[in-house]
Design a protein around this motif. Structure first.
Motif, PDB file in Angstrom:
ATOM      1  N   ALA A 156     -53.292  -9.145   1.958  1.00  0.00           N
ATOM      2  CA  ALA A 156     -53.104  -9.892   0.709  1.00  0.00           C
ATOM      3  C   ALA A 156     -51.624 -10.178   0.470  1.00  0.00           C
ATOM      4  N   LYS A 166     -56.272  -4.222   3.725  1.00  0.00           N
ATOM      5  CA  LYS A 166     -56.555  -5.304   2.774  1.00  0.00           C
ATOM      6  C   LYS A 166     -55.315  -5.630   1.947  1.00  0.00           C
ATOM      7  N   ARG A 198     -50.435 -12.946   2.804  1.00  0.00           N
ATOM      8  CA  ARG A 198     -50.911 -14.266   2.349  1.00  0.00           C
ATOM      9  C   ARG A 198     -50.064 -14.774   1.198  1.00  0.00           C
TER      10      ARG A 198
END
Length: 118
Positions: free
Chosen positions: A7, A3, A10
């Motif tokens: 993140a 995760k 992104r």
């Protein structure tokens, strides 16, 4: 963890949001002359220049503005190199002169030492 990596990717890729949030891995370019955007612009300009050339019997056709700006850029680079060369020649002449003076000083000091020993 996955995760966290997702993140960060992104954020780095600006895939979501308005781009105000920055990744802790983001680094600004080391030099404005070698930034990714500058390299990309040069690549795109080269592609555009290459695409303006045609292989017909009259020879290559180039957009006048593109060729003229490239010629001006090359002329400026040549001028800069010549200026730098002249500066380096002047520095070399100055240092050669200084080395000659120091050589004479060393020779005279060696002669003085030789006379003082006798």
């Amino acid at each position: 963890s996955s995760k966290f990596v997702t993140a960060e990717v992104r954020i780095l890729c600006l895939c979501e949001g308005d781009g105000r949030k920055s990744s802790r891995f983001h680094r600004p370019p080391m030099s404005k002359w070698n930034s990714a955007s500058r390299r990309k612009a040069i690549r795109e300009n080269n592609k555009k220049f290459d695409s303006t050339m045609s292989q017909d019997t009259e020879g290559p056709k180039v957009l006048p503005g593109c060729l003229q700006s490239r010629m001006e850029e090359l002329a400026k680079q040549i001028e800069d190199v010549r200026n730098q060369e002249e500066l380096l020649r002047q520095q070399a002449a100055s240092r050669l002169e200084q080395a000659g003076r120091l050589g004479k000083e060393v020779s005279s000091m060696a002669a003085e030492l030789s006379q003082n020993k006798n």
